[in-house]
Design a protein around this motif. Structure first.
Motif, PDB file in Angstrom:
ATOM      1  N   ALA A 309      52.796  44.005  56.408  1.00  0.00           N
ATOM      2  CA  ALA A 309      52.376  42.716  56.964  1.00  0.00           C
ATOM      3  C   ALA A 309      51.408  42.006  56.022  1.00  0.00           C
ATOM      4  O   ALA A 309      51.512  40.793  55.794  1.00  0.00           O
ATOM      5  CB  ALA A 309      51.738  42.919  58.333  1.00  0.00           C
ATOM      6  N   GLN A 310      50.459  42.751  55.441  1.00  0.00           N
ATOM      7  CA  GLN A 310      49.512  42.136  54.511  1.00  0.00           C
ATOM      8  C   GLN A 310      50.197  41.696  53.227  1.00  0.00           C
ATOM      9  O   GLN A 310      49.842  40.668  52.625  1.00  0.00           O
ATOM     10  CB  GLN A 310      48.377  43.108  54.177  1.00  0.00           C
ATOM     11  N   ALA A 311      51.214  42.447  52.807  1.00  0.00           N
ATOM     12  CA  ALA A 311      51.918  42.113  51.567  1.00  0.00           C
ATOM     13  C   ALA A 311      52.607  40.758  51.630  1.00  0.00           C
ATOM     14  O   ALA A 311      52.887  40.142  50.598  1.00  0.00           O
ATOM     15  CB  ALA A 311      52.945  43.197  51.241  1.00  0.00           C
ATOM     16  N   ALA A 312      52.848  40.254  52.840  1.00  0.00           N
ATOM     17  CA  ALA A 312      53.515  38.956  52.989  1.00  0.00           C
ATOM     18  C   ALA A 312      52.697  37.821  52.379  1.00  0.00           C
ATOM     19  O   ALA A 312      53.254  36.805  51.959  1.00  0.00           O
ATOM     20  CB  ALA A 312      53.787  38.677  54.459  1.00  0.00           C
ATOM     21  N   SER A 313      51.365  37.989  52.311  1.00  0.00           N
ATOM     22  CA  SER A 313      50.525  36.942  51.719  1.00  0.00           C
ATOM     23  C   SER A 313      49.904  37.385  50.395  1.00  0.00           C
ATOM     24  O   SER A 313      49.018  36.707  49.858  1.00  0.00           O
ATOM     25  CB  SER A 313      49.418  36.517  52.696  1.00  0.00           C
ATOM     26  N   ALA A 314      50.363  38.524  49.866  1.00  0.00           N
ATOM     27  CA  ALA A 314      49.845  38.999  48.582  1.00  0.00           C
ATOM     28  C   ALA A 314      50.391  38.141  47.441  1.00  0.00           C
ATOM     29  O   ALA A 314      51.423  37.483  47.578  1.00  0.00           O
ATOM     30  CB  ALA A 314      50.226  40.462  48.369  1.00  0.00           C
ATOM     31  N   VAL A 315      49.693  38.155  46.310  1.00  0.00           N
ATOM     32  CA  VAL A 315      50.105  37.356  45.153  1.00  0.00           C
ATOM     33  C   VAL A 315      50.507  38.289  44.012  1.00  0.00           C
ATOM     34  O   VAL A 315      49.918  39.359  43.834  1.00  0.00           O
ATOM     35  CB  VAL A 315      48.982  36.408  44.692  1.00  0.00           C
ATOM     36  N   PRO A 316      51.519  37.916  43.223  1.00  0.00           N
ATOM     37  CA  PRO A 316      51.966  38.780  42.127  1.00  0.00           C
ATOM     38  C   PRO A 316      50.874  38.968  41.081  1.00  0.00           C
ATOM     39  O   PRO A 316      50.066  38.064  40.836  1.00  0.00           O
ATOM     40  CB  PRO A 316      53.157  38.016  41.533  1.00  0.00           C
ATOM     41  N   PHE A 317      50.887  40.126  40.452  1.00  0.00           N
ATOM     42  CA  PHE A 317      49.967  40.379  39.351  1.00  0.00           C
ATOM     43  C   PHE A 317      50.315  39.485  38.174  1.00  0.00           C
ATOM     44  O   PHE A 317      51.469  39.431  37.753  1.00  0.00           O
ATOM     45  CB  PHE A 317      50.085  41.837  38.892  1.00  0.00           C
ATOM     46  N   PRO A 318      49.343  38.782  37.603  1.00  0.00           N
ATOM     47  CA  PRO A 318      49.601  38.092  36.340  1.00  0.00           C
ATOM     48  C   PRO A 318      49.887  39.114  35.242  1.00  0.00           C
ATOM     49  O   PRO A 318      49.581  40.301  35.383  1.00  0.00           O
ATOM     50  CB  PRO A 318      48.287  37.352  36.067  1.00  0.00           C
ATOM     51  N   PRO A 319      50.477  38.679  34.124  1.00  0.00           N
ATOM     52  CA  PRO A 319      50.767  39.621  33.032  1.00  0.00           C
ATOM     53  C   PRO A 319      49.503  40.305  32.533  1.00  0.00           C
ATOM     54  O   PRO A 319      48.423  39.708  32.488  1.00  0.00           O
ATOM     55  CB  PRO A 319      51.366  38.717  31.939  1.00  0.00           C
ATOM     56  N   GLY A 320      49.656  41.564  32.142  1.00  0.00           N
ATOM     57  CA  GLY A 320      48.514  42.324  31.644  1.00  0.00           C
ATOM     58  C   GLY A 320      47.894  41.728  30.400  1.00  0.00           C
ATOM     59  O   GLY A 320      46.718  41.971  30.096  1.00  0.00           O
ATOM     60  N   THR A 321      48.664  40.940  29.671  1.00  0.00           N
ATOM     61  CA  THR A 321      48.144  40.335  28.447  1.00  0.00           C
ATOM     62  C   THR A 321      47.018  39.346  28.726  1.00  0.00           C
ATOM     63  O   THR A 321      46.203  39.068  27.857  1.00  0.00           O
ATOM     64  CB  THR A 321      49.278  39.618  27.685  1.00  0.00           C
ATOM     65  N   VAL A 322      46.960  38.787  29.954  1.00  0.00           N
ATOM     66  CA  VAL A 322      45.850  37.895  30.303  1.00  0.00           C
ATOM     67  C   VAL A 322      44.892  38.542  31.299  1.00  0.00           C
ATOM     68  O   VAL A 322      43.731  38.140  31.404  1.00  0.00           O
ATOM     69  CB  VAL A 322      46.355  36.540  30.873  1.00  0.00           C
ATOM     70  N   MET A 323      45.359  39.545  32.050  1.00  0.00           N
ATOM     71  CA  MET A 323      44.517  40.158  33.078  1.00  0.00           C
ATOM     72  C   MET A 323      43.390  40.999  32.493  1.00  0.00           C
ATOM     73  O   MET A 323      42.368  41.217  33.143  1.00  0.00           O
ATOM     74  CB  MET A 323      45.370  41.024  34.010  1.00  0.00           C
ATOM     75  N   GLY A 324      43.568  41.477  31.262  1.00  0.00           N
ATOM     76  CA  GLY A 324      42.523  42.302  30.666  1.00  0.00           C
ATOM     77  C   GLY A 324      41.192  41.580  30.588  1.00  0.00           C
ATOM     78  O   GLY A 324      40.124  42.198  30.641  1.00  0.00           O
ATOM     79  N   ALA A 325      41.245  40.243  30.482  1.00  0.00           N
ATOM     80  CA  ALA A 325      40.016  39.454  30.372  1.00  0.00           C
ATOM     81  C   ALA A 325      39.330  39.237  31.713  1.00  0.00           C
ATOM     82  O   ALA A 325      38.176  38.804  31.765  1.00  0.00           O
ATOM     83  CB  ALA A 325      40.338  38.094  29.741  1.00  0.00           C
ATOM     84  N   TYR A 326      40.015  39.529  32.811  1.00  0.00           N
ATOM     85  CA  TYR A 326      39.495  39.233  34.147  1.00  0.00           C
ATOM     86  C   TYR A 326      38.483  40.258  34.643  1.00  0.00           C
ATOM     87  O   TYR A 326      37.440  39.901  35.199  1.00  0.00           O
ATOM     88  CB  TYR A 326      40.667  39.138  35.131  1.00  0.00           C
ATOM     89  N   TRP A 327      38.770  41.541  34.464  1.00  0.00           N
ATOM     90  CA  TRP A 327      38.064  42.587  35.199  1.00  0.00           C
ATOM     91  C   TRP A 327      36.555  42.596  34.965  1.00  0.00           C
ATOM     92  O   TRP A 327      35.770  42.607  35.917  1.00  0.00           O
ATOM     93  CB  TRP A 327      38.661  43.954  34.856  1.00  0.00           C
ATOM     94  N   GLY A 328      36.132  42.626  33.726  1.00  0.00           N
ATOM     95  CA  GLY A 328      34.697  42.701  33.442  1.00  0.00           C
ATOM     96  C   GLY A 328      33.925  41.494  33.952  1.00  0.00           C
ATOM     97  O   GLY A 328      32.971  41.636  34.743  1.00  0.00           O
ATOM     98  N   PRO A 329      34.295  40.268  33.528  1.00  0.00           N
ATOM     99  CA  PRO A 329      33.566  39.096  34.002  1.00  0.00           C
ATOM    100  C   PRO A 329      33.601  38.923  35.522  1.00  0.00           C
ATOM    101  O   PRO A 329      32.601  38.522  36.128  1.00  0.00           O
ATOM    102  CB  PRO A 329      34.279  37.934  33.296  1.00  0.00           C
ATOM    103  N   ALA A 330      34.745  39.198  36.156  1.00  0.00           N
ATOM    104  CA  ALA A 330      34.840  39.035  37.610  1.00  0.00           C
ATOM    105  C   ALA A 330      33.967  40.050  38.334  1.00  0.00           C
ATOM    106  O   ALA A 330      33.282  39.723  39.315  1.00  0.00           O
ATOM    107  CB  ALA A 330      36.286  39.163  38.060  1.00  0.00           C
ATOM    108  N   GLY A 331      33.980  41.295  37.856  1.00  0.00           N
ATOM    109  CA  GLY A 331      33.126  42.301  38.472  1.00  0.00           C
ATOM    110  C   GLY A 331      31.652  41.957  38.338  1.00  0.00           C
ATOM    111  O   GLY A 331      30.873  42.096  39.291  1.00  0.00           O
ATOM    112  N   ASP A 332      31.265  41.478  37.140  1.00  0.00           N
ATOM    113  CA  ASP A 332      29.865  41.087  36.928  1.00  0.00           C
ATOM    114  C   ASP A 332      29.496  39.879  37.781  1.00  0.00           C
ATOM    115  O   ASP A 332      28.362  39.786  38.283  1.00  0.00           O
ATOM    116  CB  ASP A 332      29.636  40.756  35.446  1.00  0.00           C
ATOM    117  N   MET A 333      30.415  38.946  37.952  1.00  0.00           N
ATOM    118  CA  MET A 333      30.182  37.755  38.774  1.00  0.00           C
ATOM    119  C   MET A 333      29.774  38.153  40.185  1.00  0.00           C
ATOM    120  O   MET A 333      28.786  37.646  40.737  1.00  0.00           O
ATOM    121  CB  MET A 333      31.465  36.915  38.805  1.00  0.00           C
TER     122      MET A 333
END
Length: 361
Positions: A309-333
Motif C-alpha cells: 500500500a505504501q509503495a503506491a506513492s513511492a518514487v523511483p530511485f534516481p540513477p546512482g550516478t547522481v544519488m551519490g551526491a545526495y546522502w552526505g549533504p542531506a543527512g547533515d541538513m
C-alpha cells in the motif's frame, strides 16, 4: 557477495543449501560484506578483473556499475522468465537499453506499529504527535529513511535534468516538522537505526517511522507476529499528501569478468532463487515484497500488504550516478536542524548547493 543480515541472511543460507542439493555439480560460496563497503569492494575487485560472479545490491548501483563496464548484460540469459516479473522492477534495472540486474524484491519504508500498544494507527501527523506521549514514537531522521516526508510536505529532490531542487518546494516545512518532533514528549528522533530497532523490539516505543520490510523478520522474532503491523506514513495535516519514500529494488547483478560456465551457473541459481516458491519463502520469513508477479500474497499478511500500500506513492530511485551526491549533504541538513545548528532555510540552501556542485549542475 551480499550485505544481508538477520532473517535475510538465515533464509539466504537455507536457499543456497537447497539449490546445491538439487545441483550437486554447483557450489555457491557466500561472502558477507558490510553494506557501506560492498559497492566499493566490488568496484575495486571487478575493476581488476576479479570479484564474485554475483552481487546482491540495490537498484541505484546498476547505472554506476554498468557504466563502468563491470556488469554482464542479462537480456538473453533471462528472456525465458523475465515476463513473470512486475514490469517496473525490471525496467528500473536497465541502463542504456540493456538489462543489467535481475529483481528479487521491491521495497520502501513505511510505518511499523505494535498492535498491543496502538489500537488505531495514526493517519495524520497531528494524530502521531497526540499518541506520542502515551505509546512512544521513534522517527528515523536518516537521509534515506526520512526522505518520504520531503515529498509529503511538497518537496522534490531533482528536476528532470537531475538538478537538485530541494530549495524550491516543501523541504523547509519537512525540516520544521522533524525539529518539532524532536521536541515532542514521547518522540525519539535519531538517525541510528539500531537504536530505534531496540526501542521498538523492547516495546519502549509503539510506532516506528520509518523502516523497511527487511526489518520485519527480526521484529516478529522479538515481539511475535500478532504484535507487528505496517501502515501508511501519517500524512501532514498541512498538505494531505501521502508519504513518498524511495522505491528500492533488491537485485542480483552479474560480474562482467565471469567465464561462460560460471555465468550460466549463476543465472541458474538466480532463476531458482526468484522462483515463486523461494520468493514466497523470502516473503514469509524475511518480509520481502516479491518482484515475481506469480507469488500469491495472502490478504491476512498485514506486513507485506502494508508495504504494498505504501509503495503506491513511492518514487523511483534516481540513477546512482547522481544519488551519490545526495546522502552526505542531506543527512547533515537534517542533523543540523535537529541539533539547532542551522535554520531550515539555511540548511536546505547549503545541501542544495553541495549536491549540485558535486553533480556539476
Amino acid at each position: 557477495w551480499h550485505a544481508w543480515q538477520g532473517a535475510e541472511d538465515t533464509v539466504l543460507k537455507e536457499v543456497v543449501g537447497r539449490f546445491m542439493s538439487k545441483n550437486p555439480n554447483v557450489t555457491v560460496k557466500l561472502l558477507y560484506v558490510p553494506f557501506n563497503q560492498l559497492q566499493n569492494k566490488f568496484t575495486t575487485e571487478a575493476g581488476a578483473g576479479a570479484g564474485p560472479d554475483m552481487l546482491i545490491g540495490p537498484v541505484d548501483w546498476v547505472s554506476t556499475l554498468a557504466e563502468a563496464g563491470l556488469l554482464a548484460p542479462l537480456d538473453e540469459a533471462v528472456a525465458d522468465v523475465v515476463g513473470d516479473f512486475i514490469p517496473s522492477t525490471v525496467d528500473a534495472l536497465k541502463w542504456q537499453g540493456q538489462l543489467y540486474g535481475f529483481p528479487e524484491s521491491f521495497e520502501c519504508v513505511a510505518m511499523y506499529y505494535n498492535t498491543s500498544l496502538v489500537s488505531t494507527p495514526p493517519a495524520t501527523t497531528d494524530d502521531l504527535k497526540a499518541l506520542a506521549a502515551t505509546v512512544g514514537v521513534g522517527f528515523n531522521s536518516g537521509a534515506y529513511h526520512a526522505f518520504g516526508y520531503i515529498g509529503a510536505f511538497g518537496g522534490k529532490l531533482f528536476d528532470e535534468n537531475f538538478k537538485c531542487v530541494l530549495d524550491q518546494g516543501g523541504t523547509v516545512d519537512f525540516l520544521k516538522f522533524v525539529k518539532e518532533l524532536s521536541e515532542t514528549p514521547g518522540v525519539t528522533v535519531s538517525d541510528d537505526g539500531g537504536k530505534l530497532d531496540t526501542l521498538f523490539k523492547e516495546e519502549q516505543i509503539g510506532i516506528l517511522l520509518s523502516n523497511g520490510p527487511w526489518a520485519s523478520g527480526d521484529y516478529v522474532d522479538s515481539l511475535g507476529a500478532e504484535k507487528v503491523a505496517v501502515g501508511l506514513m501519517p500524512q501532514p495535516n498541512s498538505t494531505n499528501l501521502p508519504g513518498a519514500p524511495f522505491m528500492g529494488i533488491k537485485l542480483f547483478m552479474f560480474n562482467a569478468n565471469s567465464d561462460e560456465e560460471h555465468f550460466n551457473a549463476a543465472v541458474a541459481f538466480v532463476k531458482y532463487f526468484t522462483s515463486p516458491e523461494i520468493l514466497e519463502l523470502m516473503m514469509n520469513r524475511a518480509g520481502h515484497l516479491p518482484a515475481n508477479a506469480k507469488v500469491e500474497i495472502p490478504p491476512e499478511n498485514v506486513i507485506v500488504n502494508g508495504f504494498i500500500a505504501q509503495a503506491a506513492s513511492a518514487v523511483p530511485f534516481p540513477p546512482g550516478t547522481v544519488m551519490g551526491a545526495y546522502w552526505g549533504p542531506a543527512g547533515d541538513m537534517i542533523k543540523k536542524v535537529v541539533a539547532g545548528e542551522a535554520t531550515p532555510e539555511d540548511a536546505v540552501a547549503e545541501a542544495t548547493r553541495l549536491i549540485n556542485e558535486a553533480n556539476k549542475k
